[in-house]
Design a protein around this motif. Sequence first.
Motif, short mmCIF file in Angstrom:
data_model
loop_
_atom_site.label_atom_id
_atom_site.label_comp_id
_atom_site.label_asym_id
_atom_site.label_seq_id
_atom_site.Cartn_x
_atom_site.Cartn_y
_atom_site.Cartn_z
N TYR A 133 0.85 -1.18 0.00
CA TYR A 133 0.00 0.00 0.00
C TYR A 133 0.89 1.23 0.00
O TYR A 133 1.89 1.28 0.68
N SER A 134 0.50 2.26 -0.75
CA SER A 134 1.24 3.51 -0.69
C SER A 134 0.56 4.41 0.34
O SER A 134 -0.61 4.22 0.68
N GLY A 135 1.29 5.40 0.83
CA GLY A 135 0.77 6.28 1.87
C GLY A 135 -0.50 6.99 1.46
O GLY A 135 -0.67 7.40 0.32
N TYR A 136 -1.43 7.14 2.37
CA TYR A 136 -2.71 7.82 2.20
C TYR A 136 -3.63 7.14 1.20
O TYR A 136 -4.60 7.74 0.75
N SER A 137 -3.34 5.91 0.82
CA SER A 137 -4.24 5.21 -0.09
C SER A 137 -5.24 4.38 0.73
O SER A 137 -5.07 4.17 1.92
N ARG A 138 -6.28 3.92 0.07
CA ARG A 138 -7.28 3.10 0.73
C ARG A 138 -6.70 1.71 0.96
O ARG A 138 -5.99 1.17 0.12
N ALA A 139 -7.02 1.13 2.09
CA ALA A 139 -6.51 -0.19 2.43
C ALA A 139 -7.66 -1.03 3.00
O ALA A 139 -8.14 -0.75 4.10
N PRO A 140 -8.09 -2.03 2.26
CA PRO A 140 -9.20 -2.85 2.76
C PRO A 140 -8.86 -3.55 4.08
O PRO A 140 -9.74 -3.75 4.91
N ARG A 162 -9.68 -1.06 6.75
CA ARG A 162 -11.00 -0.43 6.60
C ARG A 162 -10.88 1.09 6.52
O ARG A 162 -11.52 1.82 7.26
N GLY A 163 -10.01 1.55 5.69
CA GLY A 163 -9.81 2.99 5.54
C GLY A 163 -8.44 3.28 4.98
O GLY A 163 -7.93 2.56 4.14
N SER A 164 -7.80 4.30 5.50
CA SER A 164 -6.51 4.74 5.01
C SER A 164 -5.38 3.86 5.56
O SER A 164 -5.50 3.29 6.64
N VAL A 165 -4.30 3.80 4.82
CA VAL A 165 -3.11 3.08 5.28
C VAL A 165 -2.51 3.78 6.49
O VAL A 165 -2.04 3.15 7.42
#
Length: 176
Positions: A27-34, A37-40
Amino acid sequence: MIRLALIAVLALSLTACDQNMDVQPKYSGYSRAPLFRGSVSRPPPANIVARGDLERERAVATKPALSAALLDRGRQRFAIFCSPCHGAGGDGDGIIVHRGMPHPTSYHVDRLVTADDQHFFDVITNGYGAMYSYAARVPPEDRWAIAAYIRALQLSRRAAIEDVPADARASLTGQP
């Protein structure tokens, strides 16, 4: 048999040739992460304190007592961080003015003479006008020392001979 094993090892080693750290599931910073359940970027847990924050906060809140050592430290730090812009006497005629940068305010104007020490500490910490913040470069103890030295510069500019104790006055005027 050895030839077959050598071919198998060579084939396995060639499959890993295109793998590098840039091509991987991440995951890259500030991206959505399942998974989260939200931001990384996760919020820090409640009631945590970063290492050194308590000491820094204490140094910011506690103005040290005036001493010769504090003024000497302030003079040294002033010469390093402040005099390139404000000049050695605090008149705002440092070397950067001669090179085309904006002329900083003199410490000897009435507005700054009547300002409290906290004002100088805050300006060093947060910056003001064209001056950027020195919070990352100057520790809080040194900011207080610089503020004390600025006060000494201001007092020396407006001092009168009557302000000097009588026993030391003779050595300044040259009278026995």
